[in-house]
Design a protein around this motif. Sequence first.
Motif, PDB file in Angstrom:
ATOM      1  N   VAL A 156       1.859  -2.699  15.096  1.00 52.88           N
ATOM      2  CA  VAL A 156       1.270  -2.178  13.859  1.00 52.88           C
ATOM      3  C   VAL A 156       2.390  -1.849  12.883  1.00 52.88           C
ATOM      4  O   VAL A 156       3.334  -1.127  13.223  1.00 52.88           O
ATOM      5  N   ILE A 157       2.277  -2.362  11.672  1.00 48.77           N
ATOM      6  CA  ILE A 157       3.305  -2.193  10.650  1.00 48.77           C
ATOM      7  C   ILE A 157       2.684  -1.461   9.473  1.00 48.77           C
ATOM      8  O   ILE A 157       1.788  -1.982   8.796  1.00 48.77           O
ATOM      9  N   ASP A 158       3.140  -0.235   9.248  1.00 47.42           N
ATOM     10  CA  ASP A 158       2.630   0.578   8.145  1.00 47.42           C
ATOM     11  C   ASP A 158       3.546   0.383   6.934  1.00 47.42           C
ATOM     12  O   ASP A 158       4.668   0.891   6.887  1.00 47.42           O
ATOM     13  N   LEU A 159       3.070  -0.375   5.933  1.00 50.05           N
ATOM     14  CA  LEU A 159       3.855  -0.647   4.746  1.00 50.05           C
ATOM     15  C   LEU A 159       3.722   0.436   3.689  1.00 50.05           C
ATOM     16  O   LEU A 159       4.339   0.337   2.623  1.00 50.05           O
ATOM     17  N   GLY A 170      -1.372   2.706   2.218  1.00 46.46           N
ATOM     18  CA  GLY A 170      -2.574   2.173   2.854  1.00 46.46           C
ATOM     19  C   GLY A 170      -2.481   0.720   3.279  1.00 46.46           C
ATOM     20  O   GLY A 170      -3.449   0.168   3.822  1.00 46.46           O
ATOM     21  N   HIS A 171      -1.361   0.070   3.082  1.00 44.75           N
ATOM     22  CA  HIS A 171      -1.179  -1.329   3.487  1.00 44.75           C
ATOM     23  C   HIS A 171      -0.770  -1.362   4.971  1.00 44.75           C
ATOM     24  O   HIS A 171       0.278  -0.827   5.338  1.00 44.75           O
ATOM     25  N   ILE A 172      -1.605  -2.002   5.796  1.00 48.27           N
ATOM     26  CA  ILE A 172      -1.352  -2.062   7.236  1.00 48.27           C
ATOM     27  C   ILE A 172      -1.384  -3.521   7.683  1.00 48.27           C
ATOM     28  O   ILE A 172      -2.355  -4.247   7.434  1.00 48.27           O
ATOM     29  N   ALA A 173      -0.299  -3.953   8.342  1.00 57.52           N
ATOM     30  CA  ALA A 173      -0.241  -5.288   8.936  1.00 57.52           C
ATOM     31  C   ALA A 173      -0.248  -5.137  10.450  1.00 57.52           C
ATOM     32  O   ALA A 173       0.375  -4.214  10.996  1.00 57.52           O
ATOM     33  N   THR A 174      -0.965  -6.043  11.121  1.00 59.33           N
ATOM     34  CA  THR A 174      -1.096  -5.962  12.577  1.00 59.33           C
ATOM     35  C   THR A 174      -0.815  -7.329  13.180  1.00 59.33           C
ATOM     36  O   THR A 174      -1.374  -8.342  12.741  1.00 59.33           O
ATOM     37  N   PHE A 175       0.049  -7.344  14.198  1.00 62.86           N
ATOM     38  CA  PHE A 175       0.329  -8.556  14.962  1.00 62.86           C
ATOM     39  C   PHE A 175      -0.335  -8.413  16.324  1.00 62.86           C
ATOM     40  O   PHE A 175       0.148  -7.677  17.192  1.00 62.86           O
ATOM     41  N   TYR A 231      -3.925  -8.265   7.814  1.00 66.16           N
ATOM     42  CA  TYR A 231      -3.265  -7.480   6.775  1.00 66.16           C
ATOM     43  C   TYR A 231      -4.357  -6.792   5.962  1.00 66.16           C
ATOM     44  O   TYR A 231      -5.152  -7.450   5.286  1.00 66.16           O
ATOM     45  N   THR A 232      -4.388  -5.474   6.056  1.00 66.39           N
ATOM     46  CA  THR A 232      -5.370  -4.680   5.332  1.00 66.39           C
ATOM     47  C   THR A 232      -4.771  -4.222   4.013  1.00 66.39           C
ATOM     48  O   THR A 232      -3.727  -3.550   3.998  1.00 66.39           O
ATOM     49  N   ILE A 233      -5.447  -4.578   2.910  1.00 66.93           N
ATOM     50  CA  ILE A 233      -4.955  -4.291   1.574  1.00 66.93           C
ATOM     51  C   ILE A 233      -5.951  -3.373   0.882  1.00 66.93           C
ATOM     52  O   ILE A 233      -7.124  -3.751   0.713  1.00 66.93           O
TER      53      ILE A 233
END
Length: 438
Positions: free
Chosen positions: A109-112, A115-120, A127-129
Amino acid sequence: MTVATTDLDRLKSGADQLFSKKKLAGFSIPLVIIAYLVYIFFAFDVPGLYSRADMDNARTLVADSYSYKMHVTRDNRSAEVDISIEGRRNGTYPEDGSPDWVTRGEETVIDLGQGHIATFGPEIVTYTIPGYGTFRAEPGRSGVNATFPDGDLPGWINASKNRVAITTEAGRFTVTRNRTEVFRYFNGWEAFWFTLDSPYYGLSVGEVAGRAVQGEAGDIFTAFWTNSMWRHQDVAWALFETVLMAFLGTFGAGLIALPLAFLAAKNFAPLMAVRFAMRRMFDFLRGVDALIWTIILARAFGPGPLTGALAILVTDTGTFGKIFSEALENVDKAPIEGVQSTGASAIQRYRFGVIPQVVPVLISQLLYFLESNTRSATVIGAITGGGIGLLLTQAIITQQDWEKVTYFIVLIVLMVMAMDWISGILRRRLISGDGTGH
């Protein structure tokens, strides 16, 4: 009375003509300059240049100069995840380490931020935008099977069968068949002092100072000096090579040009044929730019700092020959005759009657050209493969580490400022005997 009036009219007429000519010149010269600027405006296609300018790229370039990218990369074939600074192998986090905004696990889980969250995940990446929704993709051999929220794709999403790129204010998310990558920008020059594998990485200034006091000063300096990402040791050597090229080229040219200048001076070389030959040789040497000599000499001697020094030497020999010969032609004969009256030989007359008179000119010009050639050696080094110019060119060619380009440019400016300061002190000490600057 009539004669006086006629003379007065003649003087007035002449004054009016002179005023008219000056008035015409006063208006015509600015008009010629304006016409030339208009010609340049269209000849160099300034409107076309402006239309082709990409301000987004310009802003990105400026941002890259004072920031760095963190890369979180997933190998879509093996599902392995790497975290690195600028995508560099020597800036990669260990498998059991990661920054606080990345959580490793079966699902990374990558917290940018914002509120931008990327998940591998094991098979799917998302990618939640905020304000748009969640993008999902399943990369494989057939391409990128992507699913977008309902509606038309916004301009900041570039999608095709084999590649999807999403650029937001939080970072960049890219998916291809073989790799998924997330970029996140941070201000600063990460790992400038210590690399990730150093025990001093992440410590505050106070903590590093405390360890230095406890006897680790040598280890701290070694960790900084051998930094494999910023290569401080290599940069310091490159700066030394640049100054060395300028020093050898400048003073070598001075040593060669001084005796040759006597053969080009009227009062020391009575044969016109000799003077003509020497002056034309000086014209030829300085007429060819140092960069051209660099290319020619590189073919003859190969790349390296010595080739750069020789290029500076050849060009400056012609310049110094002209300057020194003119200085010799302006020497005062009285000191020479005074030395000659003592029964001194020709060499002694030159040594004690001529050289002391031209030394201030020689030193002033040598030091000035040393400062100028320090800048030139940067460009020459980029061609010959030596000095800070080579490192600067390598950093520009990669188009990745623009913060290093900024670092090298700052060092070059500081180097030139230091050379200017040192040459100023030497000029005052050697010429006027005053080293205080007053």
